[in-house]
Write a protein that holds these residues in place. Structure first.
Motif, PDB file in Angstrom:
ATOM      1  N   ARG A 294       8.442 -12.778  -0.087  1.00 55.04           N
ATOM      2  CA  ARG A 294       8.671 -11.549   0.656  1.00 55.04           C
ATOM      3  C   ARG A 294       9.958 -10.832   0.234  1.00 55.04           C
ATOM      4  N   CYS A 481      -5.086  -6.718   5.313  1.00 47.16           N
ATOM      5  CA  CYS A 481      -4.920  -7.871   4.437  1.00 47.16           C
ATOM      6  C   CYS A 481      -3.640  -7.709   3.632  1.00 47.16           C
ATOM      7  N   GLN A 482      -3.120  -8.820   3.159  1.00 41.96           N
ATOM      8  CA  GLN A 482      -1.871  -8.820   2.408  1.00 41.96           C
ATOM      9  C   GLN A 482      -2.140  -8.681   0.906  1.00 41.96           C
ATOM     10  N   ALA A 489      -1.590  -4.551  -0.498  1.00 40.47           N
ATOM     11  CA  ALA A 489      -1.995  -4.674   0.904  1.00 40.47           C
ATOM     12  C   ALA A 489      -2.887  -3.490   1.279  1.00 40.47           C
ATOM     13  N   GLU A 514       4.163  -5.516   2.291  1.00 35.34           N
ATOM     14  CA  GLU A 514       3.304  -6.382   3.075  1.00 35.34           C
ATOM     15  C   GLU A 514       3.174  -5.816   4.477  1.00 35.34           C
ATOM     16  N   THR A 529       5.355  -2.192   8.011  1.00 32.79           N
ATOM     17  CA  THR A 529       5.366  -2.905   6.741  1.00 32.79           C
ATOM     18  C   THR A 529       6.689  -3.622   6.502  1.00 32.79           C
ATOM     19  N   SER A 530       6.686  -4.468   5.487  1.00 31.05           N
ATOM     20  CA  SER A 530       7.859  -5.275   5.159  1.00 31.05           C
ATOM     21  C   SER A 530       9.014  -4.438   4.630  1.00 31.05           C
TER      22      SER A 530
END
Length: 828
Positions: A294, A481-482, A489, A514, A529-530
């Protein structure tokens, strides 16, 4: 071995994707590379922001460092040399025609070996990149390379599961051994580690077996010896020896970081950290740094427990072979590489890279292993433990990774979902229905079922995308989904019904992101999101808004009509935890209603679920079993969290009659809908559990909850006691405020008006009964009149006068009459 977790705040070095790291030999710097095409240089022991180098030629997948420079390799096939002093690109060392996968720097810093999707391994001179050797014995592409501690050997790991050992001490590199049956075949892009890691004493190397053990292979006879076994339930993603070989660290897909003692191959510490893809020991200190898929960077201080940490200060330990009497080929653990040595001018020879064969000058490689003094140290020989001096910090507080304390963050979760159990999990559970998935090894299968099968039709679909989150409401079903392999994603929306031909749609997010949490309302789709973005789509896929949230990383999100509720990690509180913050937006009007306010949690508490009630109010359920609603959230600066129910104080739990917990599902029709969990379960499982519901009950009194009624003088008619009436008054007042607030900002229908009338009647009824109980007490007085001032309707005061007269409280009746008259005057 018990699993522990030191709470460490990660540094978000890169965007989500493959992230690697390397320490400089002196331990002053930590270099990271990742998927966002930048290089980060962290100064160990400093709180300053890392240096960001933008000269990366593509997405870097690996990095190696010395004291003077660092080298990166990218998916574009470029191998770049950077200056450690100036943080600038010095030169492009070599370019591969296919993607490069790994690099290794020789112990003297003169040569770099390159693994790539080609079958040829290139060994390039750092000072003169025209000097290149090509190792050609491989039949498949190469995933890892590793130099022997003397630099005389190079281990090459191929994707077909074969290890090639080359001797670099001859003029022409020579294939010494082809080792098969140790590592398993893996894809070049897989996170599973198939590398060789040479023990610092040089007599053996370690490698992961298909059974997820780490086996030790003797370099002299190429035989397998001892094994580090049963440490991981998933494939190992990286492992590394400590600088002196006394310990081994390994990380796996099971979310465990394991510290082994080399001599006995026993586990001495185990930590919970997920998604680790690369790790490295600090060259001098008792700490391990690791990066995740990540893009996060962690540094774990005191990785080796205090009672064993002294072993890090010893000279180089022996490799764990069946016969430990053999000599080590490396004198001791070095914090500095050996001095550069001249080599012949041949471009294809590593003849003099370290001054001869592996057995030359063997006296220099005998170690005083037990401290008995049989080794006479040569003049000016270093003991090798000076580099393990204690960490000394300056006047500032300790920086990341070197600190003994780190704040604790709130972990993200998807509302309504459960973790895997067996090969099944729920992606969503609410009052509409439930979404569950089954792992079929090669793909997943997803099932959506509804409670109201007259209005909706169940459906089942094969899931090659491996959806890990879902939302379900009256309009449709949302999945996400990732990233996987080369696929970014994505989100997928399927409406329950439509008049158009195309009934569903799918869209991808930018690469490197992600999905942390998703939400679905009657109007919009929300994706957090990430990278800190909140992405809002219409129900049929039109991007509507995108903005970056102030407080990250995200924890969860929820949505109702035009409103979105987003939770994230905020500033560190007095208890050492990050504060759980929230923001509420009206995305249609682009209006912020609450910005970075704090979620009211108990000490050491966590939010277990978040959702909007059926009336459109944000609700959370915390780890203490308390259900809270956010009141007045449409007014800036006035929002407050109000407890509606403490499940630990339910009547059914009084006296320890039941031991159970509750999985929150929804709040609707003034009831808390949940799933009862028994037997220590923490999450619902299959077969599908039944829903239960509980009335709200405001936690007010510590008196006995079971004794909810009193008996009149005749002994026949039960009546609520004071505690019950007071709770009713507070509860109905809260519900009335919530409905009145809703009525101000929305159109109130006939049903809504009727509900408000019921609340008003319930409030006045409870107060009237409280007045009756007060009039019967011997020490009644101002409280009785105070109760009358809380009535919602003026006509209730007439009833109150009658109650006072009935109990012969003439003075009180007069006071109530005066109160009524004042109210009439005020109304005029």
């Amino acid at each position: 071995m018990a699993t522990t977790q030191q709470r460490i705040v990660p540094r978000y070095a890169h965007t989500a994707g493959r992230t690697s790291l390397a320490y400089s030999w002196d331990g002053k710097y930590l270099i990271t590379v990742g998927s966002n095409e930048v290089i980060r240089k962290f100064t160990v022991g400093s709180e300053d922001e890392p240096v960001t180098i933008d000269d990366a030629l593509g997405r870097n997948v690996a990095v190696a460092a010395s004291n003077e420079s660092f080298i990166t390799c990218s998916e574009s096939g470029t191998i770049s040399l950077f200056s450690m002093a100036t943080d600038t690109l010095k030169q492009l060392l070599v370019r591969c025609t296919l993607s490069s996968r790994d690099i290794a720097l020789s112990p003297d810093g003169d040569w770099v070996a390159v693994a790539s999707d080609e079958t040829i391994v290139k060994v390039v001179n750092v000072e003169d990149n025209h000097k290149i050797m090509n190792l050609r014995s491989q039949s498949q592409s190469v995933k890892h390379v590793a130099f022997h501690p003397t630099g005389n050997y190079l281990a090459v790991s191929c994707v077909d599961g074969v290890i090639y050992i080359y001797s670099l001490s001859t003029e022409e590199p020579e294939l010494v051994k082809k080792v098969d049956g140790i590592i398993k075949a893996v894809d070049a892009e897989s996170e599973i580690c198939s590398k060789v890691s040479w023990h610092p004493d040089g007599r053996a190397f370690a490698a992961q077996t298909p059974t997820r053990d780490i086996i030790v292979v003797d370099r002299a006879k190429w035989e397998t010896h001892k094994a580090f076994a049963s440490g991981h339930a998933g494939d190992i993603t990286d492992f590394a020896w400590s600088p002196n070989g006394a310990f081994l660290a390994s990380a796996g897909t099971d979310g465990k970081l394991v510290i082994w003692e080399t001599e006995e191959q026993t586990i001495i510490a185990k930590y919970d950290y997920r998604h680790i893809v690369s790790l490295a020991w600090h060259p001098k200190h008792n700490s391990i740094s690791f990066t995740t898929s990540r893009g996060e960077l962690y540094t774990l201080p005191n990785a080796v427990p205090d009672d064993r940490a002294f072993r890090l200060k010893l000279t180089t330990r022996l490799a764990p072979l069946l016969n430990d009497s053999g000599p080590s080929t490396v004198l001791e653990n070095r914090s500095m590489p050996p001095p550069p040595r001249k080599r012949a001018s041949s471009v294809d020879s590593l003849d003099d890279i370290l001054g001869g064969g592996i057995d030359d000058d063997l006296d220099d490689f005998i170690i005083d292993d037990d401290g008995a003094g049989y080794l006479e140290p040569k003049k000016n020989r270093k003991r090798g433990n000076e580099h393990l001096d204690p960490i000394v910090h300056g006047p500032k507080r300790p920086a990341y990774g070197m600190a003994m304390w780190s704040p604790e963050i709130h972990e993200p979760f998807q509302p309504g979902s459960t973790p895997w159990k067996g090969k099944r999990r729920y992606l969503c559970l609410n009052l509409i229905g439930f979404v569950w998935t089954v792992d079929q090894d090669t793909h997943h299968t997803v099932t959506v079922e509804f409670y109201d099968r007259d209005s909706y039709r169940d459906f089942h679909l094969a899931d090659p995308y491996l959806y890990d989150k879902a939302c379900l409401n009256e309009s449709g079903t949302l999945f996400s989904c990732q990233p996987k392999d080369e696929n970014p994603a994505a989100i997928f929306y399927r409406p329950h019904e439509t008049w158009a031909t195309r009934v569903d749609w799918r869209t991808s997010l930018p690469r490197g992101e992600e999905i942390v949490s998703i939400a679905l309302s009657q109007s919009y789709i929300v994706v957090c999101t990430s990278r800190g973005y909140v992405r809002v789509f219409t129900l049929f896929g039109v991007p509507f808004r995108v903005y970056r949230q102030k407080h990250t990383p995200f924890v969860a999100c929820a949505s109702w009509r035009d409103y979105i509720f987003v939770m994230g990690n905020g500033a560190v509180g007095a208890d050492g935890k990050t504060q759980l913050t929230y923001s509420i937006e009206n995305v249609k009007r682009d209006e912020t209603l609450q910005c970075s306010d704090v979620v009211a949690l108990p000490p050491d508490g966590e939010a277990k679920n978040v959702f909007f009630s059926s009336d459109g109010d944000p609700v959370i359920y915390d780890s203490e079993g308390v259900l809270l609603v956010l009141a007045r959230w449409r007014r800036r600066g006035e929002a407050k969290w109000i407890p509606l129910l403490d499940t630990k104080a339910l009547d059914r739990l009084v006296g320890g009659r039941k031991e159970e917990t509750y999985w929150p599902v929804a709040v609707a029709q003034n009831k808390f809908h949940c799933i009862i969990l028994k037997g220590g379960e923490k999450h619902p499982y299959f077969p599908r559990p039944l829903l239960s519901e509980f009335d709200f009950k405001i936690p007010l009194s510590t008196n006995s909850i079971a004794d909810s009624t009193t008996t009149t003088e005749g002994g026949a008619t039960p009546a609520p006691n004071t505690d019950v009436l007071e709770e009713t008054y507070v509860r109905e007042s809260i519900l009335l405020d919530l409905r009145e607030e809703l009525g101000v900002y929305t159109t109130t229908d006939e049903q809504g008006a009727m509900e408000m009338t019921k609340c008003v009647n319930a409030i006045d009824k409870a107060l009237l009964q409280l007045l009756g109980l007060e009039c019967q007490s011997e020490d009644y007085g101002p409280k009785a009149l105070e109760i009358c001032g809380l009535f919602r309707r003026k006509r209730t005061l007439e009833l109150a006068i009658k109650v006072a007269v009935r109990f012969n409280q003439g003075v009180l009746a007069e006071k109530i009459g005066e109160l009524r008259d004042r109210m009439e005057i005020e109304e005029r």
